[in-house]
Design a protein around this motif. Structure first.
Motif, PDB file in Angstrom:
ATOM      1  N   HIS A 236     -10.510  -2.239  12.205  1.00 31.75           N
ATOM      2  CA  HIS A 236     -10.005  -0.964  12.686  1.00 31.75           C
ATOM      3  C   HIS A 236     -10.399  -0.851  14.153  1.00 31.75           C
ATOM      4  CE1 HIS A 236      -9.977   3.714  12.304  1.00 31.75           C
ATOM      5  NE2 HIS A 236      -9.745   3.322  13.521  1.00 31.75           N
TER       6      HIS A 236
ATOM      7  N   GLU B  32      -1.909   5.360  13.265  1.00 32.67           N
ATOM      8  CA  GLU B  32      -1.718   6.799  13.449  1.00 32.67           C
ATOM      9  C   GLU B  32      -2.397   7.229  14.747  1.00 32.67           C
ATOM     10  OE1 GLU B  32      -4.714   8.930  10.558  1.00 32.67           O
ATOM     11  OE2 GLU B  32      -3.949   7.131   9.625  1.00 32.67           O
TER      12      GLU B  32
ATOM     13  N   LEU C 144      -4.552  -1.249  13.184  1.00 33.53           N
ATOM     14  CA  LEU C 144      -5.127  -2.239  12.282  1.00 33.53           C
ATOM     15  C   LEU C 144      -4.940  -3.583  12.970  1.00 33.53           C
ATOM     16  CD1 LEU C 144      -3.871  -1.702   8.614  1.00 33.53           C
ATOM     17  CD2 LEU C 144      -6.135  -1.248   9.537  1.00 33.53           C
TER      18      LEU C 144
ATOM     19  N   GLN D 155     -17.576   0.891   8.382  1.00 29.52           N
ATOM     20  CA  GLN D 155     -17.457   2.221   7.781  1.00 29.52           C
ATOM     21  C   GLN D 155     -17.668   2.085   6.268  1.00 29.52           C
ATOM     22  OE1 GLN D 155     -14.396   2.970   5.746  1.00 29.52           O
ATOM     23  NE2 GLN D 155     -14.220   0.750   5.787  1.00 29.52           N
TER      24      GLN D 155
ATOM     25  N   LEU E 226       0.853  -1.184   0.000  1.00 28.02           N
ATOM     26  CA  LEU E 226       0.000   0.000   0.000  1.00 28.02           C
ATOM     27  C   LEU E 226       0.891   1.235   0.000  1.00 28.02           C
ATOM     28  CD1 LEU E 226      -3.019   0.731   0.241  1.00 28.02           C
ATOM     29  CD2 LEU E 226      -2.750   0.711   2.713  1.00 28.02           C
TER      30      LEU E 226
ATOM     31  N   VAL F  74      -2.484  -4.919   4.471  1.00 29.28           N
ATOM     32  CA  VAL F  74      -3.254  -5.882   5.277  1.00 29.28           C
ATOM     33  C   VAL F  74      -4.627  -5.984   4.617  1.00 29.28           C
ATOM     34  CG1 VAL F  74      -4.100  -6.438   7.599  1.00 29.28           C
ATOM     35  CG2 VAL F  74      -1.988  -5.119   7.332  1.00 29.28           C
TER      36      VAL F  74
ATOM     37  N   HIS G  18     -14.226   5.232   4.245  1.00 32.76           N
ATOM     38  CA  HIS G  18     -13.462   5.849   5.343  1.00 32.76           C
ATOM     39  C   HIS G  18     -14.315   6.717   6.256  1.00 32.76           C
ATOM     40  CE1 HIS G  18      -9.993   4.226   3.374  1.00 32.76           C
ATOM     41  NE2 HIS G  18     -10.357   4.804   2.259  1.00 32.76           N
TER      42      HIS G  18
ATOM     43  N   GLU H 145       3.807   0.385   2.758  1.00 31.16           N
ATOM     44  CA  GLU H 145       3.568  -0.615   3.805  1.00 31.16           C
ATOM     45  C   GLU H 145       3.030  -1.883   3.178  1.00 31.16           C
ATOM     46  OE1 GLU H 145       0.666   0.922   6.545  1.00 31.16           O
ATOM     47  OE2 GLU H 145       2.150   2.016   7.717  1.00 31.16           O
ATOM     48  N   LYS H 146       3.199  -2.988   3.858  1.00 30.08           N
ATOM     49  CA  LYS H 146       2.518  -4.224   3.497  1.00 30.08           C
ATOM     50  C   LYS H 146       1.009  -3.943   3.567  1.00 30.08           C
ATOM     51  CE  LYS H 146       1.912  -8.701   2.985  1.00 30.08           C
ATOM     52  NZ  LYS H 146       2.287  -9.287   1.689  1.00 30.08           N
TER      53      LYS H 146
ATOM     54  N   LYS I 286       1.027   5.087   0.823  1.00 30.54           N
ATOM     55  CA  LYS I 286       0.248   6.026   1.634  1.00 30.54           C
ATOM     56  C   LYS I 286       0.877   7.402   1.640  1.00 30.54           C
ATOM     57  CE  LYS I 286      -1.681   2.976   5.137  1.00 30.54           C
ATOM     58  NZ  LYS I 286      -1.707   2.671   6.574  1.00 30.54           N
TER      59      LYS I 286
HETATM   60  C1  MV4 Z   1      -4.062   0.266   5.802  1.00 30.29           C
HETATM   61  C2  MV4 Z   1      -4.902  -0.777   5.342  1.00 30.29           C
HETATM   62  C3  MV4 Z   1      -4.311  -1.975   5.062  1.00 30.29           C
HETATM   63  N1  MV4 Z   1      -2.973  -2.134   5.183  1.00 30.29           N
HETATM   64  N2  MV4 Z   1      -2.740   0.052   5.928  1.00 30.29           N
HETATM   65  C4  MV4 Z   1      -7.304   3.719   5.594  1.00 30.29           C
HETATM   66  C5  MV4 Z   1      -7.278   5.104   6.135  1.00 30.29           C
HETATM   67  C6  MV4 Z   1      -6.018   5.228   6.878  1.00 30.29           C
HETATM   68  N3  MV4 Z   1      -6.199   5.935   8.105  1.00 30.29           N
HETATM   69  C7  MV4 Z   1      -5.498   3.861   7.059  1.00 30.29           C
HETATM   70  N4  MV4 Z   1      -6.252   3.003   6.211  1.00 30.29           N
HETATM   71  C8  MV4 Z   1      -5.865   1.743   5.941  1.00 30.29           C
HETATM   72  N5  MV4 Z   1      -4.544   1.470   6.103  1.00 30.29           N
HETATM   73  C9  MV4 Z   1      -2.223  -1.117   5.603  1.00 30.29           C
HETATM   74  N6  MV4 Z   1      -0.900  -1.292   5.699  1.00 30.29           N
HETATM   75  C10 MV4 Z   1      -6.254  -0.530   5.227  1.00 30.29           C
HETATM   76  C11 MV4 Z   1      -6.745   0.731   5.509  1.00 30.29           C
HETATM   77  C12 MV4 Z   1      -8.167   0.889   5.356  1.00 30.29           C
HETATM   78  C13 MV4 Z   1      -8.977   1.181   6.436  1.00 30.29           C
HETATM   79  C14 MV4 Z   1      -8.470   1.386   7.706  1.00 30.29           C
HETATM   80  C15 MV4 Z   1      -9.300   1.675   8.757  1.00 30.29           C
HETATM   81  C16 MV4 Z   1     -10.671   1.759   8.557  1.00 30.29           C
HETATM   82  C17 MV4 Z   1     -11.187   1.580   7.321  1.00 30.29           C
HETATM   83  C18 MV4 Z   1     -10.360   1.286   6.240  1.00 30.29           C
HETATM   84  C19 MV4 Z   1     -10.914   1.098   4.978  1.00 30.29           C
HETATM   85  C20 MV4 Z   1     -10.102   0.816   3.924  1.00 30.29           C
HETATM   86  C21 MV4 Z   1      -8.723   0.714   4.105  1.00 30.29           C
END
Ligand code: MV4
Length: 490
Positions: free
Chosen positions: A207, A287, A276, A231, A155, A202, A234, A199-200, A157
């Motif tokens: 969440h 974060e 996560l 959700q 991913l 996931v 997001h 990042e890898k 970011k």
């Molecule tokens: C991720 C992830 C999978 N793998 N990071 C989405 C918003 C941001 N704050 C972080 N997010 C994600 N980071 C890695 N390495 C999947 C998401 C993500 C997600 C995270 C939390 C709640 C909803 C989400 C919906 C789609 C993707």
């Protein structure tokens, strides 16, 4: 602190002012021309109009807000969530003006405001992070090398990102160049900062976030977790605490990790550490949100604490009056965000007038809202009407209360996410606890609600027919009498 200005609107402004009043402190509301008659304006001891409806001309105008503070002798500012709440430059200006910012200091906000500097800050501690690189990547070859090491999918970011903006999934090496370029340009245009990292990915995470609370004397505690996996795009819709998948041991480990994240930046006030969680229950720091969050009521319901009261006490220099060992989870709480959006039409904002607005009441039901019957939902801001929160002795009871409360929440004039809430709280995946961030995408289609509404309408019609037939029976003697009356006349 004698007078606090709430630099926000809607439900959160009202909720903050209720606590301010409870603590015997004077409250000041600010508002835009669109919010003249809002409950938060009426509730406040004093209220000042900031300007036209658009956020830039009102709730985001920090200099105007500071001028109001000077004029009215305000000594504290609560920013709520959104708007100026995570703006480190504003927080610094507030402190420089000799006013207390009710939140963390500007430095902690700056560190956690960038994902790369957050990772840097947390690195010294033993907090699990998703495999990847914690430096900005510009070079495609380096990106390919990292992806090869950690394995696809990866991913990309944006460091400054939020709400998934600038996020790109890369499944294969061939896609890397194009996705990197897109991510960088999206980050550049959305945040004015093109820094991205890798990042890898996931694939099906949950969440789960931990609420933390820290005073100015180095005392930091956590207030357990909130499960926020339900959700769409997001945007959280349903939250609960505790999470069905978190065991006491995992809760302890996540809580301790969250406290370390807070300590790494000398955090004070309320904050939320996002994790996560993968299908093997590994958790990774994502974060930290340096504000009071929308979903804080579920934590208040299970801990009995008033988080705004805690924020104010911390801001005015009081020590936490409890330790981690004093805290425990009482029962279970669930929250539904009631948006003026149409779940039958791709969740399009459904603006208009609340022709009818009647709230459910009952033991364990809490509603945080900022509208009343007859008011219009303005187009300029977030379309959230209310947060419906229920608390029960266990998860089943909290969910049952929620379903009852949704039924008794009567809103007409705009479409809302209430029927979507019923869909979630009746869904087997939700009830069994086996769901992740793909719940809406995997299970939801408007047809499912439409079919149910049709079935309900059919039941209603059958009930109506039954009543009609019964009333017909009862009417018969009357008919008979009238006939005899006519006969008598004749
Ligand atoms: C991720 C992830 C999978 N793998 N990071 C989405 C918003 C941001 N704050 C972080 N997010 C994600 N980071 C890695 N390495 C999947 C998401 C993500 C997600 C995270 C939390 C709640 C909803 C989400 C919906 C789609 C993707």
């Amino acid at each position: 602190m004698n007078k606090i200005l709430v630099a926000n609107r809607g439900e959160i402004a009202l909720r903050i002012m209720r606590t301010i009043k409870k603590m015997g402190i004077k409250s000041v509301a600010v508002y835009s021309e669109a919010d003249r008659n809002s409950p938060h304006v009426i509730f406040a001891d004093e209220a000042i109009c900031l300007g036209p409806a658009t956020s830039n001309q009102s709730y985001l105008n920090g200099d105007k807000i500071l001028a109001v503070c000077k004029e009215l002798g305000v000594d504290g500012i609560h920013p709520g969530y959104g708007f100026l709440s995570e703006n480190a430059v504003f927080a610094q200006k507030v402190e420089d003006a000799g006013i207390t910012f009710i939140g963390p200091d500007a430095n902690a906000m700056r560190i956690m405001g960038s994902k790369l500097s957050a990772k840097e800050s947390v690195k010294k501690y033993n907090v699990p992070m998703v495999p990847g690189i914690d430096k900005a990547v510009e070079n495609i070859d380096l990106a390919l090398e990292i992806a090869n090491q950690i394995g696809y999918p990866v991913l990309i970011k944006a460091s400054a990102g939020g709400g998934g903006k600038g996020m790109r999934i890369v499944e294969r090496a061939e896609e890397m160049k194009e996705q990197m370029e897109r991510a960088i340009s999206e980050a550049e245009s959305s945040f004015g900062d093109g820094a991205v990292f890798i990042e890898k990915y996931v694939t099906s995470p949950r969440h789960i976030e931990i609420q933390v609370l820290a005073d100015k004397f180095g005392n930091t505690v956590h207030l357990f977790e909130r499960e926020c996996s339900i959700q769409r795009r997001h945007q959280k819709v349903v939250e609960e605490s505790p999470s069905v998948i978190v065991s006491p041991d995992m809760r302890k480990r996540m809580g301790e990790a969250a406290v370390l994240v807070a300590k790494s930046c000398n955090y004070t006030s309320t904050g939320t550490v996002e994790f996560l969680v993968d299908d093997k229950l590994n958790f990774y720091f994502l974060e930290m949100n340096t504000r009071l969050q929308v979903e804080h009521p579920v934590t208040e319901m299970i801990t009995g604490l008033d988080l705004v009261e805690q924020q104010i006490k911390i801001a005015r220099g009081e020590k936490l009056s409890f330790t981690q060992d004093d805290l425990s989870i009482n029962g279970h709480a669930v929250e539904l965000r009631v948006y003026a959006e149409d779940p039958l039409n791709n969740f399009l904002p459904s603006i208009g007038k609340l022709h009818k607005y009647q709230k459910p009441v009952g033991d364990g039901i809490r509603i945080d809202d900022g509208y009343e019957e007859g008011m219009t939902i303005p187009i300029y801001y977030d379309p959230m009407i209310a947060k419906l929160v229920t608390h029960g002795k266990d998860r089943t009871e909290a969910i049952q209360k929620m379903l009852g409360a949704i039924k008794n929440y009567k809103i007409e004039g705009v479409s809302t996410t209430l029927p979507f809430g019923t869909f979630v709280f009746e869904h087997n995946a939700f009830l069994s606890g086996k769901f992740d961030t793909h719940f809406v995408k995997n299970y939801y289609s408007p047809e499912l609600i439409k079919e149910k509404q049709k079935a309900n309408a059919e039941i209603a019609a059958l009930v109506a027919i039954k009543f009609w037939m019964e009333s017909e029976k009862k009417l018969k003697p009357v008919e008979h009498k009238s006939t005899s009356w006519k006969r008598r006349l004749a």
